[in-house]
Design a protein around this motif. Sequence first.
Motif, PDB file in Angstrom:
ATOM      1  N   ILE A 145       0.847  -1.250   0.073  1.00 52.04           N
ATOM      2  CA  ILE A 145       0.174   0.030   0.038  1.00 52.04           C
ATOM      3  C   ILE A 145       0.893   1.130  -0.084  1.00 52.04           C
ATOM      4  O   ILE A 145       0.387   2.248  -0.771  1.00 52.04           O
ATOM      5  CB  ILE A 145      -0.941   0.117   1.252  1.00 52.04           C
ATOM      6  N   GLY A 146       1.903   1.074   0.605  1.00 54.10           N
ATOM      7  CA  GLY A 146       3.124   2.335   0.729  1.00 54.10           C
ATOM      8  C   GLY A 146       3.318   2.511  -0.720  1.00 54.10           C
ATOM      9  O   GLY A 146       3.437   3.868  -1.027  1.00 54.10           O
ATOM     10  N   LEU A 147       3.794   1.607  -1.577  1.00 48.62           N
ATOM     11  CA  LEU A 147       4.312   1.738  -2.879  1.00 48.62           C
ATOM     12  C   LEU A 147       3.075   2.410  -3.738  1.00 48.62           C
ATOM     13  O   LEU A 147       3.175   3.056  -4.393  1.00 48.62           O
ATOM     14  CB  LEU A 147       4.875   0.551  -3.565  1.00 48.62           C
ATOM     15  N   PHE A 148       1.801   1.754  -3.482  1.00 50.58           N
ATOM     16  CA  PHE A 148       0.548   2.300  -4.328  1.00 50.58           C
ATOM     17  C   PHE A 148       0.252   3.425  -3.971  1.00 50.58           C
ATOM     18  O   PHE A 148       0.116   4.217  -5.041  1.00 50.58           O
ATOM     19  CB  PHE A 148      -0.579   1.201  -3.528  1.00 50.58           C
ATOM     20  N   ALA A 415       2.391  -6.117  -6.654  1.00 48.73           N
ATOM     21  CA  ALA A 415       1.173  -6.488  -7.486  1.00 48.73           C
ATOM     22  C   ALA A 415       0.247  -5.130  -7.305  1.00 48.73           C
ATOM     23  O   ALA A 415      -0.549  -4.527  -8.110  1.00 48.73           O
ATOM     24  CB  ALA A 415       0.371  -7.673  -7.057  1.00 48.73           C
ATOM     25  N   MET A 416       0.310  -4.679  -5.940  1.00 52.16           N
ATOM     26  CA  MET A 416      -0.344  -3.407  -5.597  1.00 52.16           C
ATOM     27  C   MET A 416      -0.182  -1.954  -6.722  1.00 52.16           C
ATOM     28  O   MET A 416      -1.043  -1.554  -7.490  1.00 52.16           O
ATOM     29  CB  MET A 416      -0.215  -3.028  -4.386  1.00 52.16           C
ATOM     30  N   PRO A 417       0.871  -1.626  -6.809  1.00 44.75           N
ATOM     31  CA  PRO A 417       1.256  -0.447  -7.569  1.00 44.75           C
ATOM     32  C   PRO A 417       1.300  -0.949  -9.047  1.00 44.75           C
ATOM     33  O   PRO A 417       0.727   0.093  -9.732  1.00 44.75           O
ATOM     34  CB  PRO A 417       2.863   0.073  -7.296  1.00 44.75           C
ATOM     35  N   PHE A 418       1.756  -2.193  -9.439  1.00 44.41           N
ATOM     36  CA  PHE A 418       1.878  -2.575 -11.044  1.00 44.41           C
ATOM     37  C   PHE A 418       0.356  -2.840 -11.265  1.00 44.41           C
ATOM     38  O   PHE A 418       0.187  -2.574 -12.509  1.00 44.41           O
ATOM     39  CB  PHE A 418       2.584  -3.759 -10.975  1.00 44.41           C
TER      40      PHE A 418
END
Length: 464
Positions: A145-148, A415-418
């Motif tokens: 979630i941080g990267l997202f 997977a979250m950001p990509f």
Amino acid sequence: MSEENSFIERMFHLRENGTTVKTEFLAGITTFMTMAYILAVNPTILSATGMDKGAVLTATVLASCLGTVFMAIFANYPFALAPGMGLNAFFAYTVVLQMGYSWEMALSAVFVEGIIFIVLSLTNIREAIFNAIPMTLKKAVSAGIGLFIALIGLFNAQVVVGNAATKISLFSFKASIASGTFHTVGITVVLSLIGVLFTAVLMERKVRGNILWGILFTWILGVICELTGLYVPDPAQHMFSVIPDFSAGAAAFMPASMAPVFGKIDFTNMLTLDFFVVMFAFLFVDIFDTLGTLIGVSSKANMLDADGKLPRIKGALMADAVATTAGAVLGTSTVTTFVESATGVSEGGRTGLTAMFVAFFFLLALFLSPVFLAIPAFATAPALIIVGFLMLGAITGIEFNDLTESIPAYLTIIAMPFCYSVSEGISFGVISYVLVNFLTGKREKISILMYVLAVLFICKYIFI
């Protein structure tokens, strides 16, 4: 202690949670400002279906306010709710514009989803799902979630942009100058990067409210740039004025009527397969977006117990479910817990008083919409980027020497950001965790519910 403070203490248990009214206020206004963009974005997206934009704005404000109050009362957590990004796009562009259903029918699907959500919360199914997810994946969800949200911030600031050749790329100042758009887009990229550096310096100096000050500082710089001609708004490029518009006089402070969208629920197609597919899609994404957000933000705030469980989770899930149902009646798409709640948690918010302050600012926005709608995306972007950094710290809790733990965690994170989706990150993580541990003979680590979740996720990719 005054009677008022005593009431607040009894209701929210501030001392027990190591916080104060001042800290909760700062956390509340910070969370609100990082998610205030939904006041502009949600009406714009839903109006593409033919819904009245002003009515949707009012519905968005009230649904967000109600949902966040429910979170404060039912669970005493500093989490804020609003119509979810992604879910509103699915509502407008897929269900209505692509599949051809009316927006009234789409609202009815959201309403039914909310009712099912309430039932699932009452029967402990959602709580059981939360508790079944291994701690490694919970740490990964927080980091993912941080990267997202950092990626959301980079997109909002246009530091990262879409590119036909490479899909995404860094903003090109050279191309911006050559095309004559630097004073419209390029300058805002510069301002957002300055905002990130400014916030980082305040954090290092341990200035209270550093994330909020970063937002305000970047916004003020934007106002100065517009007044001096360095920033030139261009609505055609979705670059709007950052100076509040009060040209409508007293009318600018009056909320639009909800009559065009309130209670417009259509159950005509409720018994059809298409309705079920649409409703289930809303339900599936909502469940795992909410669970992912609760896992990520509560991990960041150290709210999980020794077993990785979130106390009072039933109240948090119920708040989300009731808010979704109420939002459909008011006239907006699925209401869900926002990952931007992490900004308030990073400011020290720990109780429902933070949520109550967020709800208050949403209500205030009904009458001060020119002010809040003027907060540009490039001003809130630094907050999202910095909070992304803070949440990424959860990655240190992952045991990278054990590949049966770290590889599923890694897939969850990327997977979250990509995939631009919290729920897809959980899906990748659960499926890979079950398969990797099953195929390597470590089946004792896999609970029955994890097997069930893995099968459901696989079926989702096959049939939906």
